[in-house]
Design a protein around this motif. Structure first.
Motif, short mmCIF file in Angstrom:
data_model
loop_
_atom_site.label_atom_id
_atom_site.label_comp_id
_atom_site.label_asym_id
_atom_site.label_seq_id
_atom_site.Cartn_x
_atom_site.Cartn_y
_atom_site.Cartn_z
N VAL A 60 -74.95 49.34 46.08
CA VAL A 60 -73.99 48.76 45.21
C VAL A 60 -73.84 49.58 43.86
N ILE A 61 -72.82 50.43 43.67
CA ILE A 61 -72.70 51.21 42.62
C ILE A 61 -71.57 50.48 41.52
N ILE A 62 -71.98 50.10 40.32
CA ILE A 62 -70.94 49.41 39.30
C ILE A 62 -70.85 50.18 38.04
N TYR A 66 -68.02 51.69 34.66
CA TYR A 66 -66.83 52.08 34.26
C TYR A 66 -66.14 53.32 35.02
N LYS A 67 -64.95 53.17 35.26
CA LYS A 67 -64.51 54.01 36.23
C LYS A 67 -64.61 55.81 35.86
N LYS A 68 -64.41 55.60 34.49
CA LYS A 68 -64.89 57.22 33.96
C LYS A 68 -66.07 57.86 34.33
N TYR A 69 -67.00 56.74 34.37
CA TYR A 69 -68.59 57.31 34.74
C TYR A 69 -68.68 57.44 36.03
N ILE A 70 -67.89 56.38 36.69
CA ILE A 70 -68.16 56.56 38.20
C ILE A 70 -67.76 57.85 38.88
N GLY A 95 -70.49 56.45 50.69
CA GLY A 95 -70.92 55.20 51.83
C GLY A 95 -71.56 54.11 51.08
N LYS A 96 -71.70 54.04 49.96
CA LYS A 96 -72.03 52.86 49.17
C LYS A 96 -70.80 52.18 48.66
N GLU A 97 -70.96 50.75 48.28
CA GLU A 97 -69.94 49.80 47.85
C GLU A 97 -69.75 50.09 46.47
N ILE A 98 -68.58 50.62 46.03
CA ILE A 98 -68.29 50.94 44.66
C ILE A 98 -67.34 50.15 44.04
N ILE A 99 -67.84 49.58 42.68
CA ILE A 99 -66.99 48.74 41.98
C ILE A 99 -66.75 49.47 40.60
N LYS A 100 -65.47 49.59 40.37
CA LYS A 100 -64.91 50.31 39.27
C LYS A 100 -64.26 49.41 38.40
N LYS A 101 -64.94 49.33 37.01
CA LYS A 101 -64.07 48.46 35.74
C LYS A 101 -63.68 48.97 34.85
N GLY A 102 -62.82 48.65 34.05
CA GLY A 102 -62.06 49.31 32.77
C GLY A 102 -63.07 49.31 31.74
N MET A 103 -62.56 49.77 30.57
CA MET A 103 -63.20 49.91 29.46
C MET A 103 -63.32 48.47 28.78
N GLY A 104 -64.24 47.76 28.27
CA GLY A 104 -64.32 46.59 27.68
C GLY A 104 -64.64 45.60 28.63
N ASP A 105 -64.95 45.85 29.88
CA ASP A 105 -65.41 44.83 30.90
C ASP A 105 -66.95 44.87 30.87
N GLU A 106 -67.69 45.05 30.15
CA GLU A 106 -69.08 45.17 29.92
C GLU A 106 -69.79 43.73 30.83
N ASN A 137 -74.85 38.95 40.38
CA ASN A 137 -74.62 38.36 41.61
C ASN A 137 -74.83 39.17 42.83
N LYS A 138 -74.44 40.46 42.76
CA LYS A 138 -74.87 41.25 44.06
C LYS A 138 -76.20 41.45 44.41
N SER A 139 -77.06 41.43 43.07
CA SER A 139 -78.52 41.41 43.06
C SER A 139 -79.01 40.27 43.93
N LYS A 140 -78.53 39.12 43.38
CA LYS A 140 -78.96 37.70 44.12
C LYS A 140 -78.62 37.69 45.64
N GLU A 141 -77.53 38.50 45.98
CA GLU A 141 -77.16 38.55 47.31
C GLU A 141 -78.09 39.57 48.29
N GLY A 142 -78.98 40.04 47.58
CA GLY A 142 -80.01 40.98 48.40
C GLY A 142 -79.88 42.37 48.28
N TYR A 143 -78.78 42.70 47.59
CA TYR A 143 -78.40 44.21 47.38
C TYR A 143 -79.34 44.81 46.36
N THR A 144 -79.45 46.11 46.48
CA THR A 144 -80.27 46.94 45.07
C THR A 144 -78.92 47.41 44.36
N VAL A 145 -78.68 47.10 43.21
CA VAL A 145 -77.44 47.62 42.52
C VAL A 145 -77.57 48.64 41.48
#
Length: 357
Positions: free
Chosen positions: A27-29, A31-35, A44-55, A64-72
């Motif tokens: 999983v890749i998380i 800020y959208k500009k960095y992604i 092919g990976k799960e991508i989660i883009k967030k805005g500035m200020g959503d740190e 949460n994703k890590s606790k589900e067993g994913y490498t984030v």
């Protein structure tokens, strides 16, 4: 597992370790500009883009994703530990049990900017002018004490459309403490490649900077050489003692060199009228430090002191003469004790205690 990854200032700065960690992450998380800068690396990976200020939100999702067993992979620009996501994640992580975190450093803006400008870093501070969560009084205090300590300062987040007061206070502090000629390096990353410029603080205006700029504030020894910003470190350059220098300091040790001007000398004034001649031949030669005006004669390997007048000023001589006399016990000490002599030079140039070497 959460990999906190610094991708540097651009694709050329990503480390091999960061690339491997991105490859191993599910999983890749970020800020959208960095992604967007690494899209070709995360197919092919799960991508989660967030805005500035959503740190905070990014950190919570990563946990949460890590606790589900994913490498984030939690993506940060520059270095994650310098105004980046590592600080945020570790603050949030303390609410949870058994969160495994590994930080992959990246090239921070201070390093990237300094390398483009030349070699301005020595001892330095990194200060953000963002007052969104930091009181202006705290920012001012950091700037003031860093300037008084003669640190190089890297300024992050210098200005925005709605946030100009911190920049104005920064300029005012530099003018008050360092004076109008303090050198400022500017690296503007809105351009590709980044645009660099060097100005004196008196010429720095609001329209010259933006949120994508990093400023490097020079210290009392910083100078410009061939368009590059340089802060000397003080390396010892070994050389033989010139016969004229040896003759002068033999007289000096015997008490035969008068304090002040020597108008009876056939060569007076070799620099300027009113110069002091206690150190007719520079005891630090060659210092290799252009901050006081000296320079190498290209192609000859000779250090030229013509433009260096500091060693002949009344202030310079008065600061140097007494502690110098305690160091120099014999003429060969000009070579044998050169490291100590260069420390004395630096102390006097910076108005520090010349006996505390």
């Amino acid at each position: 597992m959460i990999n906190v990854i610094g991708i540097g200032q651009n694709r050329d700065n990503i480390t091999l370790g960061a690339l491997k960690a991105i490859e191993e992450s599910d999983v890749i998380i970020g800020y959208k500009k960095y992604i967007n800068q690494i899209e070709d690396l995360i197919e092919g990976k799960e991508i989660i883009k967030k805005g500035m200020g959503d740190e905070i939100s990014r950190a919570e999702i990563a946990i949460n994703k890590s606790k589900e067993g994913y490498t984030v992979a939690l993506i940060s620009s520059g270095d994650p530990g310098v105004f980046g996501m590592a600080n945020v994640l570790y603050q949030i992580e303390s609410k949870y049990d058994d969160v495994e975190i590994k930080v992959y450093p990246g090239v921070s803006s201070v390093n990237y900017s300094a390398d483009l400008l030349g070699a301005p870093l020595n001892d330095f501070a990194a200060i953000s002018l963002s007052n969104i969560l930091t009181p202006l009084s705290e920012i001012e205090k950091k700037i003031e004490y860093s300037l008084k300590a003669n640190l190089i300062i890297a300024i992050y987040n210098p200005i925005s459309k709605t946030r100009k007061e911190p920049f104005r206070r920064f300029v005012k502090k530099v003018l008050e403490i360092k004076g109008e000629e303090c050198l400022i390096g500017i690296v503007d990353s809105t351009y590709t490649p980044s645009k660099t410029s060097i100005v004196e603080i008196k010429d720095l205006t609001e329209d010259m900077v933006n949120m994508s700029c990093t400023l490097i504030v020079g210290n009392d020894l910083t100078y410009v050489q061939n368009g590059k910003l340089i802060t000397p470190r003080g390396y010892v350059i070994r050389s033989d003692i010139h016969p004229f220098s040896r003759e002068h300091y033999e007289l000096f040790l015997n008490g035969d060199i008068a304090h002040g001007e020597r108008r009876e000398c056939d060569f007076y004034p070799c620099h300027y009228d009113g110069q002091y001649c206690d150190f007719c031949y520079c005891p630090f030669y060659p210092c290799g430090d252009s901050s006081t005006g000296g320079s190498w004669i290209k192609g000859k390997g000779v250090w030229n002191c013509k433009e260096c007048t500091w060693i002949h000023t009344p202030e310079g001589v008065n600061a140097l003469r007494a502690p110098f006399t305690e160091i120099l016990e014999e003429v060969d000490d000009l070579k044998n004790k050169k490291k100590q002599l260069l420390k004395l030079r630096r102390a006097c140039l910076l108005n520090n205690n010349p006996y505390d070497l």
